[in-house]
Design a protein around this motif. Structure first.
Motif, PDB file in Angstrom:
ATOM      1  N   GLU A  28       0.827  -1.208   0.000  1.00 38.28           N
ATOM      2  CA  GLU A  28       0.000   0.000   0.000  1.00 38.28           C
ATOM      3  C   GLU A  28       0.862   1.259   0.000  1.00 38.28           C
ATOM      4  OE1 GLU A  28      -3.719   2.001   2.387  1.00 38.28           O
ATOM      5  OE2 GLU A  28      -3.190  -0.082   2.764  1.00 38.28           O
ATOM      6  N   ASP A  29       1.901   1.275   0.830  1.00 42.08           N
ATOM      7  CA  ASP A  29       2.790   2.442   0.861  1.00 42.08           C
ATOM      8  C   ASP A  29       3.505   2.627  -0.474  1.00 42.08           C
ATOM      9  OD1 ASP A  29       2.094   3.089   3.462  1.00 42.08           O
ATOM     10  OD2 ASP A  29       3.812   2.046   4.345  1.00 42.08           O
ATOM     11  N   LEU A  30       3.974   1.533  -1.053  1.00 40.96           N
ATOM     12  CA  LEU A  30       4.643   1.625  -2.351  1.00 40.96           C
ATOM     13  C   LEU A  30       3.675   2.138  -3.409  1.00 40.96           C
ATOM     14  CD1 LEU A  30       7.135   1.215  -4.105  1.00 40.96           C
ATOM     15  CD2 LEU A  30       6.488  -1.193  -4.356  1.00 40.96           C
ATOM     16  N   ALA A  31       2.467   1.618  -3.399  1.00 42.43           N
ATOM     17  CA  ALA A  31       1.460   2.064  -4.368  1.00 42.43           C
ATOM     18  C   ALA A  31       1.173   3.550  -4.206  1.00 42.43           C
ATOM     19  CB  ALA A  31       0.188   1.243  -4.201  1.00 42.43           C
ATOM     20  N   ASN A  32       1.030   4.000  -2.961  1.00 49.54           N
ATOM     21  CA  ASN A  32       0.782   5.423  -2.712  1.00 49.54           C
ATOM     22  C   ASN A  32       1.936   6.275  -3.204  1.00 49.54           C
ATOM     23  OD1 ASN A  32      -1.720   4.946  -1.539  1.00 49.54           O
ATOM     24  ND2 ASN A  32      -0.906   4.892   0.540  1.00 49.54           N
ATOM     25  N   ASP A  33       3.162   5.824  -2.954  1.00 46.30           N
ATOM     26  CA  ASP A  33       4.341   6.571  -3.407  1.00 46.30           C
ATOM     27  C   ASP A  33       4.431   6.621  -4.933  1.00 46.30           C
ATOM     28  OD1 ASP A  33       5.046   6.997  -0.773  1.00 46.30           O
ATOM     29  OD2 ASP A  33       6.625   5.472  -0.746  1.00 46.30           O
ATOM     30  N   CYS A  34       3.894   5.593  -5.588  1.00 51.58           N
ATOM     31  CA  CYS A  34       3.932   5.514  -7.052  1.00 51.58           C
ATOM     32  C   CYS A  34       2.692   6.113  -7.702  1.00 51.58           C
ATOM     33  CB  CYS A  34       4.052   4.058  -7.498  1.00 51.58           C
ATOM     34  SG  CYS A  34       5.585   3.265  -7.030  1.00 51.58           S
ATOM     35  N   ASP A  35       1.695   6.430  -6.886  1.00 53.02           N
ATOM     36  CA  ASP A  35       0.409   6.929  -7.381  1.00 53.02           C
ATOM     37  C   ASP A  35      -0.258   5.930  -8.333  1.00 53.02           C
ATOM     38  OD1 ASP A  35      -1.670   8.798  -7.402  1.00 53.02           O
ATOM     39  OD2 ASP A  35      -0.886   9.784  -9.208  1.00 53.02           O
ATOM     40  N   ILE A  36      -0.246   4.661  -7.901  1.00 51.23           N
ATOM     41  CA  ILE A  36      -0.935   3.599  -8.634  1.00 51.23           C
ATOM     42  C   ILE A  36      -1.742   2.779  -7.628  1.00 51.23           C
ATOM     43  CG2 ILE A  36       0.802   3.492 -10.478  1.00 51.23           C
ATOM     44  CD1 ILE A  36       1.957   1.014  -9.177  1.00 51.23           C
ATOM     45  N   PRO A  37      -2.727   2.017  -8.092  1.00 46.20           N
ATOM     46  CA  PRO A  37      -3.524   1.215  -7.167  1.00 46.20           C
ATOM     47  C   PRO A  37      -2.687   0.134  -6.473  1.00 46.20           C
ATOM     48  CG  PRO A  37      -4.603   1.373  -9.309  1.00 46.20           C
ATOM     49  CD  PRO A  37      -3.224   1.942  -9.462  1.00 46.20           C
ATOM     50  N   ARG A  38      -3.006  -0.168  -5.206  1.00 49.28           N
ATOM     51  CA  ARG A  38      -2.290  -1.181  -4.445  1.00 49.28           C
ATOM     52  C   ARG A  38      -2.358  -2.532  -5.131  1.00 49.28           C
ATOM     53  NH1 ARG A  38      -2.585  -5.564  -2.564  1.00 49.28           N
ATOM     54  NH2 ARG A  38      -4.833  -5.573  -2.643  1.00 49.28           N
ATOM     55  N   ASN A  39      -3.519  -2.871  -5.682  1.00 45.55           N
ATOM     56  CA  ASN A  39      -3.631  -4.177  -6.318  1.00 45.55           C
ATOM     57  C   ASN A  39      -2.710  -4.311  -7.534  1.00 45.55           C
ATOM     58  OD1 ASN A  39      -5.143  -2.600  -8.098  1.00 45.55           O
ATOM     59  ND2 ASN A  39      -6.713  -4.146  -8.385  1.00 45.55           N
ATOM     60  N   ALA A  62      10.341   5.253  -5.929  1.00 46.97           N
ATOM     61  CA  ALA A  62       9.745   5.051  -4.607  1.00 46.97           C
ATOM     62  C   ALA A  62      10.646   4.205  -3.711  1.00 46.97           C
ATOM     63  CB  ALA A  62       8.373   4.398  -4.745  1.00 46.97           C
ATOM     64  N   LEU A  63      11.393   3.282  -4.311  1.00 47.97           N
ATOM     65  CA  LEU A  63      12.316   2.437  -3.551  1.00 47.97           C
ATOM     66  C   LEU A  63      13.683   3.103  -3.372  1.00 47.97           C
ATOM     67  CD1 LEU A  63      11.490  -1.042  -5.144  1.00 47.97           C
ATOM     68  CD2 LEU A  63      10.841  -0.231  -2.855  1.00 47.97           C
ATOM     69  N   ASP A  64      13.837   4.280  -3.965  1.00 53.50           N
ATOM     70  CA  ASP A  64      15.087   5.046  -3.883  1.00 53.50           C
ATOM     71  C   ASP A  64      16.270   4.265  -4.458  1.00 53.50           C
ATOM     72  OD1 ASP A  64      16.499   7.384  -3.304  1.00 53.50           O
ATOM     73  OD2 ASP A  64      17.133   6.641  -1.341  1.00 53.50           O
ATOM     74  N   ILE A  65      16.032   3.690  -5.636  1.00 47.17           N
ATOM     75  CA  ILE A  65      17.078   2.961  -6.349  1.00 47.17           C
ATOM     76  C   ILE A  65      17.101   3.408  -7.806  1.00 47.17           C
ATOM     77  CG2 ILE A  65      16.979   0.930  -4.837  1.00 47.17           C
ATOM     78  CD1 ILE A  65      15.346  -0.479  -7.048  1.00 47.17           C
ATOM     79  N   GLU A  66      18.179   3.102  -8.492  1.00 50.41           N
ATOM     80  CA  GLU A  66      18.261   3.342  -9.932  1.00 50.41           C
ATOM     81  C   GLU A  66      17.350   2.336 -10.642  1.00 50.41           C
ATOM     82  OE1 GLU A  66      20.062   5.648 -11.695  1.00 50.41           O
ATOM     83  OE2 GLU A  66      20.609   6.546  -9.776  1.00 50.41           O
TER      84      GLU A  66
END
Length: 76
Positions: A28-39, A62-66
């Motif tokens: 859910e947090d990753l989805a929010n950071d990406c502005d995409i649905p959690r599913n 969102a993961l702070d990686i290249e």
């Protein structure tokens, strides 16, 4: 080495999940950071969809990686 698209997508999903869990981030947090649905995150991790480059860049940010780090996994 010859690898099927399906195998690559499965390995990519597993790797994204591992990176997310290593950072201690929920779907859910990753989805929010990406502005995409959690599913959608779940479907990517389970290799149910072949996601686009734009979404992969959002995930990397969102993961702070290249972005290239998303593809740095052993092929099984």
């Amino acid at each position: 080495m010859d690898i099927s698209e399906e195998t690559f997508i499965i390995n990519l999903g597993i790797h994204i999940k591992q990176l997310r869990e290593k950072k201690g981030i929920s779907q859910e947090d990753l989805a929010n950071d990406c502005d995409i649905p959690r599913n959608q995150i779940g479907r990517i991790e389970r290799a149910e969809i072949n996601t686009g480059i734009r979404t992969l860049v959002k995930i990397a940010n969102a993961l702070d990686i290249e972005p290239k780090e998303l593809f740095d996994f052993p092929l099984k």
